[in-house]
Design a protein around this motif. Structure first.
Motif, PDB file in Angstrom:
ATOM      1  N   SER A 340       0.809  -1.192  -0.095  1.00  0.00           N
ATOM      2  CA  SER A 340      -0.019  -0.151  -0.181  1.00  0.00           C
ATOM      3  C   SER A 340       0.952   1.292  -0.057  1.00  0.00           C
ATOM      4  CB  SER A 340      -0.971  -0.084   1.150  1.00  0.00           C
ATOM      5  OG  SER A 340      -0.170  -0.292   2.615  1.00  0.00           O
ATOM      6  N   LYS A 341       1.822   1.212   0.899  1.00  0.00           N
ATOM      7  CA  LYS A 341       2.756   2.519   0.824  1.00  0.00           C
ATOM      8  C   LYS A 341       3.265   2.747  -0.367  1.00  0.00           C
ATOM      9  CE  LYS A 341       6.208   4.780   3.894  1.00  0.00           C
ATOM     10  NZ  LYS A 341       5.162   5.744   4.713  1.00  0.00           N
ATOM     11  N   LEU A 342       3.827   1.794  -1.064  1.00  0.00           N
ATOM     12  CA  LEU A 342       4.835   1.889  -2.197  1.00  0.00           C
ATOM     13  C   LEU A 342       3.666   2.197  -3.563  1.00  0.00           C
ATOM     14  CD1 LEU A 342       7.247   1.388  -4.194  1.00  0.00           C
ATOM     15  CD2 LEU A 342       6.334  -1.101  -4.521  1.00  0.00           C
ATOM     16  N   TYR A 343       2.481   1.915  -3.421  1.00  0.00           N
ATOM     17  CA  TYR A 343       1.418   2.132  -4.420  1.00  0.00           C
ATOM     18  C   TYR A 343       1.298   3.545  -4.399  1.00  0.00           C
ATOM     19  CZ  TYR A 343      -3.049   2.745  -6.900  1.00  0.00           C
ATOM     20  OH  TYR A 343      -3.746   3.504  -7.720  1.00  0.00           O
ATOM     21  N   VAL A 344       0.837   4.144  -3.217  1.00  0.00           N
ATOM     22  CA  VAL A 344       0.323   5.703  -3.004  1.00  0.00           C
ATOM     23  C   VAL A 344       1.503   6.456  -3.492  1.00  0.00           C
ATOM     24  CG1 VAL A 344      -1.256   4.964  -1.488  1.00  0.00           C
ATOM     25  CG2 VAL A 344       0.664   5.671  -0.714  1.00  0.00           C
ATOM     26  N   SER A 345       2.831   6.171  -3.067  1.00  0.00           N
ATOM     27  CA  SER A 345       3.959   6.799  -3.553  1.00  0.00           C
ATOM     28  C   SER A 345       4.233   7.611  -4.826  1.00  0.00           C
ATOM     29  CB  SER A 345       5.161   6.202  -2.971  1.00  0.00           C
ATOM     30  OG  SER A 345       5.536   5.197  -3.672  1.00  0.00           O
ATOM     31  N   ILE A 346       3.467   6.815  -5.876  1.00  0.00           N
ATOM     32  CA  ILE A 346       3.693   7.015  -7.308  1.00  0.00           C
ATOM     33  C   ILE A 346       2.848   8.109  -7.824  1.00  0.00           C
ATOM     34  CG2 ILE A 346       4.082   4.552  -7.812  1.00  0.00           C
ATOM     35  CD1 ILE A 346       1.408   4.174  -8.973  1.00  0.00           C
ATOM     36  N   TYR A 347       1.946   8.722  -6.875  1.00  0.00           N
ATOM     37  CA  TYR A 347       0.926   9.696  -7.241  1.00  0.00           C
ATOM     38  C   TYR A 347       1.794  10.984  -6.929  1.00  0.00           C
ATOM     39  CZ  TYR A 347      -2.695   6.594  -8.433  1.00  0.00           C
ATOM     40  OH  TYR A 347      -3.442   5.512  -9.090  1.00  0.00           O
ATOM     41  N   ASN A 348       1.322  12.188  -7.755  1.00  0.00           N
ATOM     42  CA  ASN A 348       1.806  13.429  -7.321  1.00  0.00           C
ATOM     43  C   ASN A 348       0.662  14.210  -6.561  1.00  0.00           C
ATOM     44  OD1 ASN A 348       3.185  15.775  -7.619  1.00  0.00           O
ATOM     45  ND2 ASN A 348       2.731  16.412  -9.639  1.00  0.00           N
ATOM     46  N   VAL A 349       0.782  13.775  -5.286  1.00  0.00           N
ATOM     47  CA  VAL A 349      -0.286  14.398  -4.320  1.00  0.00           C
ATOM     48  C   VAL A 349       0.586  14.650  -3.087  1.00  0.00           C
ATOM     49  CG1 VAL A 349      -2.097  13.097  -5.303  1.00  0.00           C
ATOM     50  CG2 VAL A 349      -0.767  12.213  -3.639  1.00  0.00           C
ATOM     51  N   SER A 350      -0.160  15.286  -2.191  1.00  0.00           N
ATOM     52  CA  SER A 350       0.347  15.860  -0.916  1.00  0.00           C
ATOM     53  C   SER A 350       0.486  14.611  -0.055  1.00  0.00           C
ATOM     54  CB  SER A 350      -0.593  16.860  -0.106  1.00  0.00           C
ATOM     55  OG  SER A 350      -1.614  16.297   0.048  1.00  0.00           O
ATOM     56  N   TYR A 351       1.168  14.686   1.011  1.00  0.00           N
ATOM     57  CA  TYR A 351       1.631  13.814   2.155  1.00  0.00           C
ATOM     58  C   TYR A 351       0.290  13.502   2.596  1.00  0.00           C
ATOM     59  CZ  TYR A 351       2.745  11.666   6.467  1.00  0.00           C
ATOM     60  OH  TYR A 351       2.795  10.709   7.557  1.00  0.00           O
TER      61      TYR A 351
END
Length: 455
Positions: A340-351
């Motif tokens: 889950s952590k790896l997946y969301v890291s690919i998006y250009n969004v805020s923390y």
């Protein structure tokens, strides 16, 4: 009672022969909108929210049409089980008769009332503007989408599972290519952003429809019937088809409308919240699509057995499918949590958006097995025996008596953060599973509906 055929090699071979291509087809179908969301994600949270909310009404349409195709699959599977090919034409005709009014209603909503609908989900004017644009363009793809869905359901129920998979794969390749060209303006094409992804999706749906129908009639497959065979429907057959199919259509519509209410809850919590939820949709859709193959295989195989009056085999198969779904979904759920952590890291969004998305995915992974077993029980086993009212009541109770009230209360009274709102909403799945398993093991769903259909 025979031994549960989960240990039978022939059973596993038959199940996989249907489940794998159907799962791939479901993944392909789901990936059209997911590719849109993933590629548009490079443009930021506002674009993600626009496509996510703009896809809500089209998603209701897709799920509602699934009610029609489920009816087609139920009848075709049982007709095929008793070697009755004549009634396939009637099944197609009835399916299109139910589908066209649905297209008319959703087209009017999507084309004429798109901005009004999206204003219920969010107050962000930019999200409403671009989301409405997405809705209007994708609405023009409703007709080919319905045609493909109906023919694919009939093809799968007659054992022709590969053709829909191949045509769907071509559609995804085309959609991805057009997204690359039109979203970002590559290779000299105009840079259209959200509008570009809507155009890519719509063009891909027409291409898939043309290729599939051409192949069906060129190869003279069982559903290659002429228009006369489709419209020459006996009134008694229409009545029987209505009794089985209307509860599914109502069920799918109310369930998907409930999911849209959930989106409205998330959207009114803020743009970051709906963006976070939208980021999780590709994972949710792809993993659920993976097990759609098991659910569809359950409906087809069990429906074939019921149509040939092999009731003990049908009951044994039902238990096997639940076991396979439970074991497989627990494993996949663990993978979702770990990645889950790896997946969301690919998006250009805020923390904050990444944090919300990661927590939602963890909750989804924990409850994934419950969701899959519910799908196999309701969409696979109960509908195979024509007990669509049981499935309808399950989703009605879960969504509207548990999920929606808890979602509204937790979001706007308790003011909880989005991951806790999602968790409370998801408790409906646990209640549905307890009731659904009780119905399945009671054997009240065992019936041969093909015996009473008109020949």
């Amino acid at each position: 009672m025979n031994n549960i055929p989960i240990i039978n090699r022939n059973y596993l071979k038959l199940m996989l022969a249907i489940a794998v291509p159907v799962a791939i087809q479901s993944l392909i179908q789901s990936s059209l909108s997911m590719i849109d969301q993933f590629m548009i994600g490079r443009l930021g949270a506002g674009a993600i929210a626009s496509v996510g909310l703009g896809a809500r009404i089209p998603q209701i349409f897709i799920v509602t049409i699934t009610g029609v195709t489920s009816g087609a699959a139920i009848f075709t599977a049982q007709f095929w089980g008793k070697n009755d090919k004549r009634n396939i034409g009637q099944t197609l005709g009835a399916s299109f008769s139910f589908g066209l009014p649905i297209i008319a209603v959703f087209s009017i909503i999507s084309i004429l009332l798109s901005a009004n609908m999206l204003s219920l989900f969010t107050k962000d004017t930019e999200v409403i503007k671009y989301g409405a644009e997405y809705m209007k363009i994708t609405a023009y793809g409703y007709i080919p989408l319905m045609i493909v869905s109906v023919f694919a359901a009939v093809l799968r129920s007659t054992g022709n599972v590969m053709l829909p998979m191949y045509t769907g794969l071509l559609s995804v390749i085309l959609n991805t290519t057009l997204n690359y060209l039109l979203i970002f303006g590559n290779l000299g094409m105009p840079q259209l952003g959200v509008k570009g992804t809507a155009i890519a999706t719509t063009v891909s749906r027409y291409a898939e429809c043309i290729i599939l129908i051409s192949a069906v009639y060129f190869k003279h497959l069982p559903c290659a019937v002429n228009i006369k065979e489709m419209i020459n429907m006996h009134i008694d057959f229409i009545k029987k088809f209505s009794v089985i199919t209307l509860p599914i259509i109502c069920n799918e519509f109310l369930w998907s409308f409930g999911q849209t209410v959930y989106s409205a809850i998330y959207g009114n919590m803020g743009t970051n919240q709906i963006a976070a939820m939208t980021i999780t949709f590709p994972v949710q859709g792809l993993t659920i699509g993976l097990f759609t193959g098991v659910s569809s295989a359950a409906g087809i195989i069990i429906g074939n057995r019921l149509g040939s009056n092999k009731f003990n085999e049908a009951v044994d198969y039902s238990r096997s499918f639940i076991s396979i779904g439970a074991i497989g979904s627990v494993i996949v759920g663990m993978v979702i949590i770990l990645l889950s952590k790896l997946y969301v890291s690919i998006y250009n969004v805020s923390y904050d958006v990444q944090m919300y998305s990661e927590r939602i995915l963890i909750i989804f992974g924990i409850l994934f097995a419950v969701k899959v077993c519910n799908m196999i029980c309701g969409s696979g086993i109960l509908t195979a025996g024509g007990k669509t009212k049981f499935a309808f009541m399950l989703d009605l109770i879960g969504t509207w008596c548990i999920g929606v009230p808890l979602g509204l209360f937790s979001a706007f009274v308790l003011n909880l953060s989005i991951e806790w709102v999602y968790l409370l909403i998801s408790t409906e799945e646990i209640v549905k599973l307890l009731i659904g398993l009780r119905i399945v093991y009671s054997k009240k769903w065992v019936a041969n509906i093909a015996e009473t259909a008109v020949n």
